[in-house]
Each structure stands twice: as C-alpha cells, then as structure tokens.
Design a protein around this motif. Sequence first.
Motif, PDB file in Angstrom:
ATOM      1  N   LEU A 136       0.829  -1.206   0.000  1.00 44.97           N
ATOM      2  CA  LEU A 136       0.000   0.000   0.000  1.00 44.97           C
ATOM      3  C   LEU A 136       0.865   1.257   0.000  1.00 44.97           C
ATOM      4  O   LEU A 136       0.527   2.236  -0.660  1.00 44.97           O
ATOM      5  CB  LEU A 136      -0.944  -0.005   1.204  1.00 44.97           C
ATOM      6  CG  LEU A 136      -2.230  -0.813   1.065  1.00 44.97           C
ATOM      7  CD1 LEU A 136      -2.979  -0.852   2.376  1.00 44.97           C
ATOM      8  CD2 LEU A 136      -3.139  -0.242  -0.027  1.00 44.97           C
ATOM      9  N   ILE A 140       0.515   4.024  -2.683  1.00 41.71           N
ATOM     10  CA  ILE A 140       0.216   5.413  -2.349  1.00 41.71           C
ATOM     11  C   ILE A 140       1.223   6.353  -3.003  1.00 41.71           C
ATOM     12  O   ILE A 140       0.871   7.404  -3.527  1.00 41.71           O
ATOM     13  CB  ILE A 140       0.186   5.595  -0.812  1.00 41.71           C
ATOM     14  CG1 ILE A 140      -1.091   4.970  -0.253  1.00 41.71           C
ATOM     15  CG2 ILE A 140       0.265   7.059  -0.423  1.00 41.71           C
ATOM     16  CD1 ILE A 140      -1.115   4.846   1.248  1.00 41.71           C
ATOM     17  N   ASN A 146      -2.803  11.980  -7.510  1.00 42.08           N
ATOM     18  CA  ASN A 146      -4.168  11.551  -7.827  1.00 42.08           C
ATOM     19  C   ASN A 146      -4.263  10.654  -9.054  1.00 42.08           C
ATOM     20  O   ASN A 146      -5.284  10.606  -9.718  1.00 42.08           O
ATOM     21  CB  ASN A 146      -5.091  12.756  -8.019  1.00 42.08           C
ATOM     22  CG  ASN A 146      -5.206  13.568  -6.753  1.00 42.08           C
ATOM     23  OD1 ASN A 146      -4.768  13.122  -5.692  1.00 42.08           O
ATOM     24  ND2 ASN A 146      -5.783  14.745  -6.848  1.00 42.08           N
ATOM     25  N   ALA A 151      -3.559   2.520  -7.335  1.00 47.02           N
ATOM     26  CA  ALA A 151      -4.665   1.617  -7.004  1.00 47.02           C
ATOM     27  C   ALA A 151      -4.610   0.372  -7.891  1.00 47.02           C
ATOM     28  O   ALA A 151      -4.749  -0.755  -7.420  1.00 47.02           O
ATOM     29  CB  ALA A 151      -6.000   2.343  -7.170  1.00 47.02           C
TER      30      ALA A 151
ATOM     31  N   ARG B  34      -9.822  -2.107   0.703  1.00 46.73           N
ATOM     32  CA  ARG B  34      -8.859  -1.064   1.117  1.00 46.73           C
ATOM     33  C   ARG B  34      -9.390   0.299   0.671  1.00 46.73           C
ATOM     34  O   ARG B  34      -9.833   0.442  -0.480  1.00 46.73           O
ATOM     35  CB  ARG B  34      -7.477  -1.304   0.487  1.00 46.73           C
ATOM     36  CG  ARG B  34      -6.812  -2.622   0.839  1.00 46.73           C
ATOM     37  CD  ARG B  34      -6.509  -2.745   2.303  1.00 46.73           C
ATOM     38  NE  ARG B  34      -7.412  -3.712   2.936  1.00 46.73           N
ATOM     39  CZ  ARG B  34      -7.292  -4.131   4.179  1.00 46.73           C
ATOM     40  NH1 ARG B  34      -6.319  -3.691   4.936  1.00 46.73           N
ATOM     41  NH2 ARG B  34      -8.153  -4.986   4.691  1.00 46.73           N
ATOM     42  N   LEU B  36      -7.981   2.914  -0.389  1.00 46.93           N
ATOM     43  CA  LEU B  36      -7.382   3.428  -1.632  1.00 46.93           C
ATOM     44  C   LEU B  36      -8.141   2.886  -2.842  1.00 46.93           C
ATOM     45  O   LEU B  36      -8.482   3.630  -3.767  1.00 46.93           O
ATOM     46  CB  LEU B  36      -5.904   3.016  -1.707  1.00 46.93           C
ATOM     47  CG  LEU B  36      -5.186   3.345  -3.017  1.00 46.93           C
ATOM     48  CD1 LEU B  36      -5.074   4.845  -3.204  1.00 46.93           C
ATOM     49  CD2 LEU B  36      -3.811   2.707  -3.060  1.00 46.93           C
ATOM     50  N   ILE B  37      -8.416   1.578  -2.831  1.00 47.69           N
ATOM     51  CA  ILE B  37      -9.135   0.953  -3.942  1.00 47.69           C
ATOM     52  C   ILE B  37     -10.594   1.411  -3.924  1.00 47.69           C
ATOM     53  O   ILE B  37     -11.189   1.674  -4.976  1.00 47.69           O
ATOM     54  CB  ILE B  37      -9.068  -0.592  -3.837  1.00 47.69           C
ATOM     55  CG1 ILE B  37      -7.640  -1.059  -3.525  1.00 47.69           C
ATOM     56  CG2 ILE B  37      -9.605  -1.245  -5.100  1.00 47.69           C
ATOM     57  CD1 ILE B  37      -6.618  -0.668  -4.532  1.00 47.69           C
ATOM     58  N   PHE B  40     -10.885   4.699  -5.494  1.00 50.20           N
ATOM     59  CA  PHE B  40     -10.758   4.553  -6.947  1.00 50.20           C
ATOM     60  C   PHE B  40     -12.088   4.097  -7.555  1.00 50.20           C
ATOM     61  O   PHE B  40     -12.584   4.699  -8.516  1.00 50.20           O
ATOM     62  CB  PHE B  40      -9.642   3.542  -7.229  1.00 50.20           C
ATOM     63  CG  PHE B  40      -9.427   3.210  -8.669  1.00 50.20           C
ATOM     64  CD1 PHE B  40      -9.309   4.204  -9.631  1.00 50.20           C
ATOM     65  CD2 PHE B  40      -9.330   1.882  -9.073  1.00 50.20           C
ATOM     66  CE1 PHE B  40      -9.104   3.880 -10.965  1.00 50.20           C
ATOM     67  CE2 PHE B  40      -9.124   1.551 -10.399  1.00 50.20           C
ATOM     68  CZ  PHE B  40      -9.018   2.556 -11.349  1.00 50.20           C
ATOM     69  N   ILE B  53      -9.257   9.139  -5.725  1.00 46.36           N
ATOM     70  CA  ILE B  53      -7.914   8.691  -5.364  1.00 46.36           C
ATOM     71  C   ILE B  53      -7.361   9.532  -4.226  1.00 46.36           C
ATOM     72  O   ILE B  53      -6.784   9.016  -3.268  1.00 46.36           O
ATOM     73  CB  ILE B  53      -6.963   8.749  -6.587  1.00 46.36           C
ATOM     74  CG1 ILE B  53      -7.406   7.757  -7.657  1.00 46.36           C
ATOM     75  CG2 ILE B  53      -5.537   8.493  -6.163  1.00 46.36           C
ATOM     76  CD1 ILE B  53      -7.010   6.338  -7.426  1.00 46.36           C
ATOM     77  N   SER B  54      -7.561  10.861  -4.311  1.00 48.24           N
ATOM     78  CA  SER B  54      -6.935  11.704  -3.283  1.00 48.24           C
ATOM     79  C   SER B  54      -7.544  11.435  -1.908  1.00 48.24           C
ATOM     80  O   SER B  54      -6.826  11.349  -0.912  1.00 48.24           O
ATOM     81  CB  SER B  54      -7.015  13.181  -3.672  1.00 48.24           C
ATOM     82  OG  SER B  54      -8.160  13.766  -3.141  1.00 48.24           O
ATOM     83  N   VAL B  57      -6.363   7.913  -0.724  1.00 46.63           N
ATOM     84  CA  VAL B  57      -5.027   7.935  -0.123  1.00 46.63           C
ATOM     85  C   VAL B  57      -5.113   8.442   1.316  1.00 46.63           C
ATOM     86  O   VAL B  57      -4.560   7.835   2.242  1.00 46.63           O
ATOM     87  CB  VAL B  57      -4.063   8.826  -0.949  1.00 46.63           C
ATOM     88  CG1 VAL B  57      -2.783   9.096  -0.185  1.00 46.63           C
ATOM     89  CG2 VAL B  57      -3.762   8.173  -2.289  1.00 46.63           C
ATOM     90  N   GLN B  60      -6.758   5.845   3.486  1.00 49.75           N
ATOM     91  CA  GLN B  60      -5.931   4.640   3.531  1.00 49.75           C
ATOM     92  C   GLN B  60      -4.799   4.777   4.547  1.00 49.75           C
ATOM     93  O   GLN B  60      -4.459   3.825   5.245  1.00 49.75           O
ATOM     94  CB  GLN B  60      -5.348   4.358   2.148  1.00 49.75           C
ATOM     95  CG  GLN B  60      -4.509   3.093   2.084  1.00 49.75           C
ATOM     96  CD  GLN B  60      -5.325   1.852   2.401  1.00 49.75           C
ATOM     97  OE1 GLN B  60      -6.171   1.433   1.639  1.00 49.75           O
ATOM     98  NE2 GLN B  60      -5.097   1.280   3.567  1.00 49.75           N
ATOM     99  N   LEU B  61      -4.224   5.970   4.622  1.00 48.82           N
ATOM    100  CA  LEU B  61      -3.107   6.186   5.544  1.00 48.82           C
ATOM    101  C   LEU B  61      -3.492   5.873   6.984  1.00 48.82           C
ATOM    102  O   LEU B  61      -2.679   5.400   7.766  1.00 48.82           O
ATOM    103  CB  LEU B  61      -2.611   7.637   5.436  1.00 48.82           C
ATOM    104  CG  LEU B  61      -1.900   7.963   4.131  1.00 48.82           C
ATOM    105  CD1 LEU B  61      -1.499   9.423   4.088  1.00 48.82           C
ATOM    106  CD2 LEU B  61      -0.686   7.084   3.946  1.00 48.82           C
ATOM    107  N   LEU B  64      -3.598   1.785   7.360  1.00 51.31           N
ATOM    108  CA  LEU B  64      -2.526   1.102   6.646  1.00 51.31           C
ATOM    109  C   LEU B  64      -2.243  -0.253   7.260  1.00 51.31           C
ATOM    110  O   LEU B  64      -1.928  -1.215   6.581  1.00 51.31           O
ATOM    111  CB  LEU B  64      -1.274   1.972   6.722  1.00 51.31           C
ATOM    112  CG  LEU B  64      -0.299   1.825   5.589  1.00 51.31           C
ATOM    113  CD1 LEU B  64      -0.972   2.104   4.272  1.00 51.31           C
ATOM    114  CD2 LEU B  64       0.842   2.781   5.787  1.00 51.31           C
TER     115      LEU B  64
END
Lengths: 280, 266
Positions: A136, A140, A146, A151, B34, B36-37, B40, B53-54, B57, B60-61, B64
């Motif tokens: 990950l 990232i 972006n 992903a 997850r 992040l996915i 997306f 995505i932004s 992220v 996701q952090l 993690l």
Amino acid sequence: MEEENIKPEIKSKTTERLTKKELNRIWWRFACSTPAAVSWEKLIGMQFPWSLIPLFKKYYNKAGQIDGMKRHATFYNTETVFGFVIPGIVTAMEEQKAINHNVDNEVIETTKISLMGPMAGIGDAMNPGLIIPLLLSIAISFSKNNSPFGALFYMIAYPLVVTIIMRFLFKKGYELGVNGINVLIGEKANKIKDTLILFGTIIMGGVAASYVNLPLKLTIPSGNDRIKVENLLNGVFPKLVPLLLVIGTWYLMKKKKISTLKMIIIYIIAIFALSFIGVV
Amino acid sequence: MTILQSLLIAFFCVISSNEFPLYSSQFGWYVLGRPLIGGFICGIILGDISTGISLGVAVQLVYLALVTPGGSIPIDLAFVSYPAMAIAIANHMNSGSAVALAATIGVLGTFVYQLNLTLDSFFHKGQDDAIDNADYKKLNRYIWLYPQLTKFITRGSLSFMAAYFGAKYVNEFLKILPAFVQNGLLILGSVLPAVGIATLLIQSVRKNSYILFFLVGFVGIVFMKLNILGLTIFGGVLAFLYYMASQNSSEEKSNNNEDDFEEEVL
C-alpha cells in the motif's frame, strides 16, 4: 490401532494417490471458501469439510464421505495466507489415512488446533503487518498526484503475491504431511517466526515515522517573541511527538488492556479537546 | 447520488466485506476493501476519479496496518471504503472530514459484521443435516447461497441507505460544525494511524525490550532518510543477522528451552 475404529460400513474405493489435478482442485476450494459460512460458532471452520469433498469422494463410499466431512465440521480460525500450510498438511494426512488407514482422527484434529494459533501469529505479523502496508505504501506513492496507477498496481500486486505464497505453502504442507506439526512448532520454526515478527516490527517503525503526524500549534514565550514548540522539537528530534504517541499508545493498550475501538474513541475525544484549547 | 450509483456502492460494500468469500477475502476485504481501492472504484462510479484517489489515499493512511485477530474487527473497512468514501467524494470533502466520516461509519459498520456472523450460525443446522445425508447440493446451498444472500440483505440494504441518504444530509451537517471541530477532524486523519500501529505492536512486541526494533525502523526513516523500500531491505538484513545469531546461541545451549513460552494470538 485405527483399524479397530473404522466403522464397518465405511469402504475404501481406491489406494492411488491424489493426482496433481485433484490437489489443484482442493487448493482452489480452500482458496475461495474461507469466509463462505463464517459464524461466531465455527468461524472459518466450514471451509474444511467443503474443500475436502473431492478427496472424500475419491476414496470413500457414502458412509466414509459423511464420516470425513463430520470430522472437519468444527471450529477453526487462522490467518488465511500464511495459514495455508495447514490445509496442505491436513490434505496429506487425509490422503494417508484413506490409503494406509494409519492416521488417527485425533491426530488430524490436534494438528489443526495446535497449528492455527501459531500460524495466525506469523500470518498477522507478515500479511496485514508487513505485505499489505508495504504494497500500500508503494501504491500510495504511485498515486501521490491523484493518478489511479497506484490503485491498479495494488489490485494486481497483492493478489499475485498472496497467490504465490498460498500455493507454495499448500505444496510445502502437503509434502510435510504428518511430520508437518513437528517441523512447524519445533524450536527452529519458533526462531523463524521470531525473526519474521521482528522484521515486521522494524517495518512498523518506518510506517509510523512516515504516516503518523501531530502538528502542534502551541507556542511558548521567548523574550518578546513567541516560538513554536514544534520548530523547537524538530531541531532536536524530528517526529518525536509521533514516536512518543505510538509508543505511549502501545504501552497504554498493553498495560491497561484497552481495545482498539476504545482507543480510537479516546483519541477522538482528546484531539477535539486539544483543538478546542488551541494546542493542536 | 442516484439510485443506481447507490446500488453499485452497496454491491461493492457487500463483496468487499470481511465476511464475504471473494477469493477468501484476498480479493475482497484485502483488495476491494482497502480505502485506496474504494476511493478509486467510488471515483469511477461517481465520475470523479481524481477526487476518489486523493481521498482514498488520505483515508488509507489511517488504516494502513489494520489487523483482524480472531475474527474481531475494530473498524469495518467495507463501510469505510464504499458508502463513506462515496459520500465524501460526492460532497468534495477535505481529507480530514473524509477520515472522520469514514471512522464514524466504519465503527457503526462493525455491528453489521457481528450481525452477519450471528445470523450465519443459524445455517449450521442445515449444513449438518446435509453432511449427515451426503446431500452435496443442499450443502452448497447452506454454505454458499444462504449465507451470501443474508449478507446482501443486511449489509446491502444498510450501505445502500447510507450512500443514498447520507450524501444528501452530511454536507449540511458539516457546514454547521464549529471551527475547532473541523480542525480536530483534520488532525485525526494523521494521528489515528498511531492506534493501528500500536495494535500491531501489541502482537509483535512480546518482550518490552523488543520495542527497540520498532525504534530502529523509526530512526531509519527519520534520521537515515531511507524510504520504505530501502527500510525493507535494511530491516531484512537485520532480521537475517538476528536469525543467524539466535541459531548460534541455540547451538551453544541446546537444552535451554525457556524462550519457548509465547503468547499465541488466535
């Protein structure tokens, strides 16, 4: 020994070993069915009777198939990826039992029960503790501006990595067979486990340094001016606050046995309070 | 969010849950689940991939390093990654609010997980009957069809409602929040990872002095300026040396087994 315990109505059909194709089928069944019927009572236990159906059908008549499935319809839980060595061992044991009748039911049951804990320990340290954060983190960094590339990378890389591990461990477990339990909970295995966990701990340090942050707004008077505490700290030990935060949280959760959920709630309250008085 | 979009979000929330067998959760919970996915995919569904995505992220952090020992999950990432993420994207939230929203919905989502594990217990009777009669069709129904159907009904309906109604009202609600709350929400995003990491340390650091290895990793990033990949190699070498050293010491005192006591985490 075992011969006496066999119920008279159970008949063996064949004494040939499992073919590669059949092993593959069993692998797929284990790989897909983990939480299909997950409950508090048995957790992921029902994957065993279902996944081993091809084996029981090959070797036994109906009574034997029923007996085999019943034997496995019990409580079972471990980490799926690194725990995959257990289905491998059990498949080999069941095969040997069917062909040579020299494996006791208790041995199979004990193997499952005594391995699922240690394998969960290794698995949790290695998979959610190491492989996932690592992949990950890479994903990232690919997605910083972006872009969906990160992903997509993770969606391909993670299944690939765990599939390789799951296939390898199933094969290894199958080869070890009845001896598997001695190999996996012996002294050497404990050392390897310790080493892997230690490796995970080092990476966790890196993850903490990269992703935990607590920006401080607090200032202290210095002559006529006020200086930011954060700048002061950064000169001496950058990231000292996150470090103390993680170690303090770990210590508190361990000493006082605070659950993750409670800890999150404590954090939320504490941050709102600190934000209210203007420290952060 | 339209009804169709909300339905899609709900569908992904079901198949990415910890209790759904999508390649044994290895493609469900551990990939689709997850954030992040999730960001997306929600981005694709809502037609705004870059926001997806932004925010993916950012959230996701926080998660993690989420471990789920013994089937207990501290936070339901499927709810985080789908309804929460979709609401955040649709409302163009900042990352702090997205994290806070995700945490709230994620914690509520754990009740759905617990409900489903309770409901699945009711199918054991049918499974046992099927096994008693070697009725494989019935066994398949009781292992594959009914439990999955239950999950679609419980989790699906709740995540649909969260996505469909949540998107409308959440933004209004966030606007009336005072400044210190908004600031707090923003900071939570960067502080909460500490809890996830601490949870993992409880399992991995069995002797308190082993926390030193955590420090090594920390210092490696902060002072030695390694990136995470470099640290992996460095840590791998250290771990290997540790292994070699422990091999040697065990040859010297081969009968000493006192280190074999260990905490097993189920």
